[in-house]
Write a protein that holds these residues in place. Structure first.
Motif, PDB file in Angstrom:
ATOM      1  N   VAL A 113      22.584   6.705 -28.812  1.00  0.00           N
ATOM      2  CA  VAL A 113      22.975   7.857 -29.618  1.00  0.00           C
ATOM      3  C   VAL A 113      22.152   9.051 -29.149  1.00  0.00           C
ATOM      4  N   VAL A 114      22.803  10.079 -28.629  1.00  0.00           N
ATOM      5  CA  VAL A 114      22.144  11.259 -28.095  1.00  0.00           C
ATOM      6  C   VAL A 114      22.188  12.374 -29.129  1.00  0.00           C
ATOM      7  N   SER A 115      21.022  12.955 -29.417  1.00  0.00           N
ATOM      8  CA  SER A 115      20.931  14.020 -30.420  1.00  0.00           C
ATOM      9  C   SER A 115      21.501  15.327 -29.879  1.00  0.00           C
ATOM     10  N   GLN A 116      21.769  16.250 -30.794  1.00  0.00           N
ATOM     11  CA  GLN A 116      22.284  17.559 -30.429  1.00  0.00           C
ATOM     12  C   GLN A 116      21.265  18.281 -29.543  1.00  0.00           C
ATOM     13  N   ASN A 117      21.751  18.933 -28.453  1.00  0.00           N
ATOM     14  CA  ASN A 117      20.936  19.685 -27.497  1.00  0.00           C
ATOM     15  C   ASN A 117      20.018  18.800 -26.659  1.00  0.00           C
ATOM     16  N   ASP A 118      20.299  17.492 -26.647  1.00  0.00           N
ATOM     17  CA  ASP A 118      19.620  16.587 -25.725  1.00  0.00           C
ATOM     18  C   ASP A 118      20.633  16.066 -24.716  1.00  0.00           C
ATOM     19  N   GLU A 119      20.171  15.674 -23.545  1.00  0.00           N
ATOM     20  CA  GLU A 119      21.045  15.096 -22.535  1.00  0.00           C
ATOM     21  C   GLU A 119      20.323  13.972 -21.816  1.00  0.00           C
ATOM     22  N   LEU A 120      21.096  12.951 -21.415  1.00  0.00           N
ATOM     23  CA  LEU A 120      20.570  11.803 -20.688  1.00  0.00           C
ATOM     24  C   LEU A 120      21.211  11.743 -19.304  1.00  0.00           C
ATOM     25  N   ILE A 121      20.421  11.289 -18.336  1.00  0.00           N
ATOM     26  CA  ILE A 121      20.933  11.029 -16.995  1.00  0.00           C
ATOM     27  C   ILE A 121      20.959   9.516 -16.814  1.00  0.00           C
ATOM     28  N   VAL A 122      22.154   8.976 -16.479  1.00  0.00           N
ATOM     29  CA  VAL A 122      22.347   7.532 -16.341  1.00  0.00           C
ATOM     30  C   VAL A 122      22.615   7.199 -14.879  1.00  0.00           C
ATOM     31  N   GLU A 123      21.920   6.185 -14.386  1.00  0.00           N
ATOM     32  CA  GLU A 123      22.157   5.679 -13.039  1.00  0.00           C
ATOM     33  C   GLU A 123      22.761   4.279 -13.143  1.00  0.00           C
ATOM     34  N   ARG A 124      23.712   3.998 -12.268  1.00  0.00           N
ATOM     35  CA  ARG A 124      24.302   2.665 -12.191  1.00  0.00           C
ATOM     36  C   ARG A 124      23.923   2.051 -10.847  1.00  0.00           C
ATOM     37  N   THR A 172      16.116  14.752 -21.453  1.00  0.00           N
ATOM     38  CA  THR A 172      15.582  16.104 -21.600  1.00  0.00           C
ATOM     39  C   THR A 172      16.269  16.797 -22.759  1.00  0.00           C
ATOM     40  N   THR A 173      15.697  17.918 -23.133  1.00  0.00           N
ATOM     41  CA  THR A 173      16.268  18.747 -24.173  1.00  0.00           C
ATOM     42  C   THR A 173      16.718  20.070 -23.590  1.00  0.00           C
ATOM     43  N   LEU A 174      17.783  20.592 -24.134  1.00  0.00           N
ATOM     44  CA  LEU A 174      18.284  21.901 -23.704  1.00  0.00           C
ATOM     45  C   LEU A 174      17.685  23.033 -24.515  1.00  0.00           C
ATOM     46  N   ARG A 175      16.824  22.698 -25.441  1.00  0.00           N
ATOM     47  CA  ARG A 175      16.157  23.734 -26.240  1.00  0.00           C
ATOM     48  C   ARG A 175      15.071  24.418 -25.406  1.00  0.00           C
ATOM     49  N   GLU A 176      14.616  25.577 -25.863  1.00  0.00           N
ATOM     50  CA  GLU A 176      13.576  26.318 -25.168  1.00  0.00           C
ATOM     51  C   GLU A 176      12.246  25.563 -25.272  1.00  0.00           C
ATOM     52  N   GLN A 177      11.535  25.459 -24.150  1.00  0.00           N
ATOM     53  CA  GLN A 177      10.264  24.757 -24.097  1.00  0.00           C
ATOM     54  C   GLN A 177       9.147  25.737 -23.753  1.00  0.00           C
ATOM     55  N   VAL A 178       7.921  25.339 -24.063  1.00  0.00           N
ATOM     56  CA  VAL A 178       6.748  26.201 -23.866  1.00  0.00           C
ATOM     57  C   VAL A 178       5.810  25.533 -22.867  1.00  0.00           C
ATOM     58  N   LEU A 179       5.352  26.317 -21.898  1.00  0.00           N
ATOM     59  CA  LEU A 179       4.406  25.830 -20.891  1.00  0.00           C
ATOM     60  C   LEU A 179       3.174  26.732 -20.893  1.00  0.00           C
ATOM     61  N   ASP A 180       2.030  26.157 -21.147  1.00  0.00           N
ATOM     62  CA  ASP A 180       0.776  26.911 -21.182  1.00  0.00           C
ATOM     63  C   ASP A 180       0.169  26.928 -19.787  1.00  0.00           C
ATOM     64  N   VAL A 181      -0.014  28.119 -19.214  1.00  0.00           N
ATOM     65  CA  VAL A 181      -0.601  28.268 -17.877  1.00  0.00           C
ATOM     66  C   VAL A 181      -2.116  28.421 -18.031  1.00  0.00           C
ATOM     67  N   PRO A 182      -2.908  27.516 -17.470  1.00  0.00           N
ATOM     68  CA  PRO A 182      -4.365  27.601 -17.624  1.00  0.00           C
ATOM     69  C   PRO A 182      -4.917  28.889 -17.015  1.00  0.00           C
ATOM     70  N   PRO A 183      -6.105  29.329 -17.457  1.00  0.00           N
ATOM     71  CA  PRO A 183      -6.713  30.551 -16.919  1.00  0.00           C
ATOM     72  C   PRO A 183      -6.933  30.474 -15.410  1.00  0.00           C
ATOM     73  N   GLN A 184      -6.718  31.620 -14.757  1.00  0.00           N
ATOM     74  CA  GLN A 184      -6.858  31.711 -13.304  1.00  0.00           C
ATOM     75  C   GLN A 184      -7.763  32.875 -12.937  1.00  0.00           C
ATOM     76  N   GLN A 185      -8.579  32.695 -11.881  1.00  0.00           N
ATOM     77  CA  GLN A 185      -9.368  33.785 -11.327  1.00  0.00           C
ATOM     78  C   GLN A 185      -8.474  34.591 -10.390  1.00  0.00           C
ATOM     79  N   CYS A 186      -8.317  35.889 -10.671  1.00  0.00           N
ATOM     80  CA  CYS A 186      -7.423  36.742  -9.897  1.00  0.00           C
ATOM     81  C   CYS A 186      -8.161  38.006  -9.470  1.00  0.00           C
ATOM     82  N   LEU A 187      -7.619  38.661  -8.438  1.00  0.00           N
ATOM     83  CA  LEU A 187      -8.127  39.953  -7.976  1.00  0.00           C
ATOM     84  C   LEU A 187      -7.065  41.017  -8.208  1.00  0.00           C
ATOM     85  N   THR A 188      -7.453  42.121  -8.821  1.00  0.00           N
ATOM     86  CA  THR A 188      -6.516  43.211  -9.046  1.00  0.00           C
ATOM     87  C   THR A 188      -6.273  43.984  -7.754  1.00  0.00           C
TER      88      THR A 188
END
Length: 503
Positions: A84-95, A121-137
């Motif tokens: 049973v697949v929930s709303q806004n979810d999708e499954l990939i099946v291999e045979r 997976t879900t088709l809903r919006e997901q959040v990804l936290d990018v860790p702090p980075q040392q950068c040069l302006t």
């Protein structure tokens, strides 16, 4: 005869009757023992059927038990095949290891043992936290920045098969884009206008992840943290700006109030504090300076260089310097006015001698101001990429390399290989570009003549390059020699271009 044999047997039987009776008894006992064993084995077999596991013997079910087990196993397999697949979810099946279907919301029945759900997976919006980075302006200021990426899966098949781990791949790509985005902005823009950085990140990430079946919906910059010293400087600039505005408002509101014998407030204040220049102002100023340099002719640059040396030896040097913001802006690029091939001697500070500031002179320093392959490459870059208008070969009073080149060849050959080869080359140049130096009696005059001869030889080597000669002939470049007198500070610039080289 037969009766006689029968009589013998009877006699023997009668004589051995006791022994035969014993044999019969033992036979009967054996039969009873065998019967008891059969009865015991039957009972044991029944016990083993009930408690076979206690003796390590395989249990042998009967037909009813096999039927019940088969029904239960079939029910479990059927239940596992139902998804049973929930709303806004999708499954990939291999045979059998190959892509078979993409299942959306609803009830689905798979083929037992052959079908397998390999990706959910879900088709809903997901959040990804990018860790702090040392950068040069853009102005080479180190900052620590981190961000949050909002994304959603648009094509699960691509997300499954185009990339091994889409979240890790997106994190690494966000790291790269964050560093690249910060490098495109000045420090003021990074700190005060984070939406610009967020827009740059979104524009860089979204096209790159489409092949993975992803869509970056938005990017938010969480924190941008310069060093404590830079934060203090920014706060001071902001305080100065607030002070200026406060003084201006007070002047407007109290122009009628007289102070110190009838003077208004605006007249009493010596000077209104000026607004601290922004980074954009500084960059605009440097760009204007660079445009002015591009408009100069080679002779204009030569005149400016002579004027700078005159300020130096007369004690009126301006000592051009840069503010911290100007140094940051200078890191964005260079536009020098002149290239100087000078000696590595510590007594010849080229920028100071010509009273020039950072970014004004493209400096090459080598013992004896000798021209070679590395020097030629640097001059090619200066002339053809930085559009240098003037090249100066600068010798100086008391040059130790020139003096060493006048020693006997036997003495020179005893030096280290690199130094030996350089001095032998200079000795050859001195012979080709000067008169008999030994005939000059005055040591200082002989020293000056030798340095000028070496300088002239290096200028000629520069003009052996066809591209250099073409620029000189077209009036786009001027190549001159110079002699710096350490004792007085005066630089004598003289044109030593041989017209024969330009034919």
């Amino acid at each position: 005869m037969v009766p006689a044999l029968h009589a013998c047997v009877m006699i023997l039987a009668t004589s051995h009757a006791p022994a035969l009776s014993g044999l019969a008894a033992r036979r009967d006992a054996r039969r009873d023992e065998v019967g008891e064993r059969k009865t015991s084995d039957a009972a044991m077999s029944t016990a083993l059927r009930v408690r076979g596991g206690d003796f390590g013997i395989t249990y042998v079910p009967d037909a009813f038990e096999l039927t019940v087990a088969g029904v239960l196993l079939g029910a479990a397999t059927a239940w596992a095949s139902v998804h049973v697949v929930s709303q806004n979810d999708e499954l990939i099946v291999e045979r059998l290891g190959k892509f078979h279907a993409k299942l959306g919301a609803g009830l689905h029945v798979l083929l037992p043992l052959a079908d397998k759900v390999v990706f959910k997976t879900t088709l809903r919006e997901q959040v990804l936290d990018v860790p702090p980075q040392q950068c040069l302006t853009r102005d080479n200021i180190p900052v620590t920045a981190d961000a949050v990426v909002f994304f959603r899966v648009t094509e699960p098949c691509a997300t499954r098969y185009a990339v091994a781990d889409h979240r890790q791949a997106l994190t690494n790509l966000a790291h790269v884009q964050l560093r690249e985005g910060v490098s495109q902005l000045l420090l003021d823009d990074v700190v005060q206008a984070r939406h610009n950085l967020a827009q740059i990140l979104h524009q860089g990430l979204n096209p790159a992840v489409q092949s993975w079946g992803l869509e970056v919906t938005r990017v938010e910059v969480k924190d941008v943290n310069p060093s404590a010293q830079l934060l203090s400087t920014i706060e001071m600039q902001a305080a100065a700006e607030r002070m200026r505005k406060a003084v201006g408002q007070e002047e407007q509101g109290r122009d009628a109030v007289s102070l110190r014998g009838g003077l208004s407030l605006s007249q009493a204040v010596r000077a209104t504090p000026e607004a601290a220049p922004t980074m954009d102002d500084v960059i605009a100023s440097i760009n204007q300076r660079n445009d002015n340099v591009k408009s100069l002719t080679p002779q204009d640059v030569l005149t400016d260089l002579r004027a700078g040396n005159a300020r130096f030896w007369t004690g009126k040097a301006a000592r051009p310097d840069l503010t911290p913001m100007q140094r940051r802006a200078l890191a964005l690029g260079q536009a020098p006015k002149v290239a100087v091939l000078g000696c590595a001697d510590s007594r010849v500070p080229i920028e100071i001698v010509f009273d020039q500031g950072p970014g004004d002179i493209f400096t090459l320093r080598v013992a004896g101001n000798v021209h070679g392959s590395h020097v030629a490459g640097s001059l090619d870059y200066a002339v053809h990429h930085l559009n240098i208008k003037l090249v100066v070969v600068l010798g100086h009073e008391g040059c130790g390399a020139v003096k060493a080149a006048q020693l006997a060849e036997a003495d020179i050959k005893g030096e280290q290989p690199y130094l030996r080869d350089m001095l032998l080359g200079m000795k050859k140049d001195l012979k080709a570009n000067s008169k008999d130096l030994d005939s000059i009696a005055d040591p200082r005059a002989r020293d000056r003549e030798a340095v000028i001869a070496n300088t002239r030889a290096q200028v000629h080597k520069i003009l052996e390059d066809k591209a250099m000669r073409a620029k000189v002939k077209a009036g786009e470049l001027l190549v001159v020699g110079g002699f710096y007198e350490i004792s007085s500070g005066v630089v004598d610039l003289f044109e030593v271009v041989n017209p024969e080289l330009l034919k």
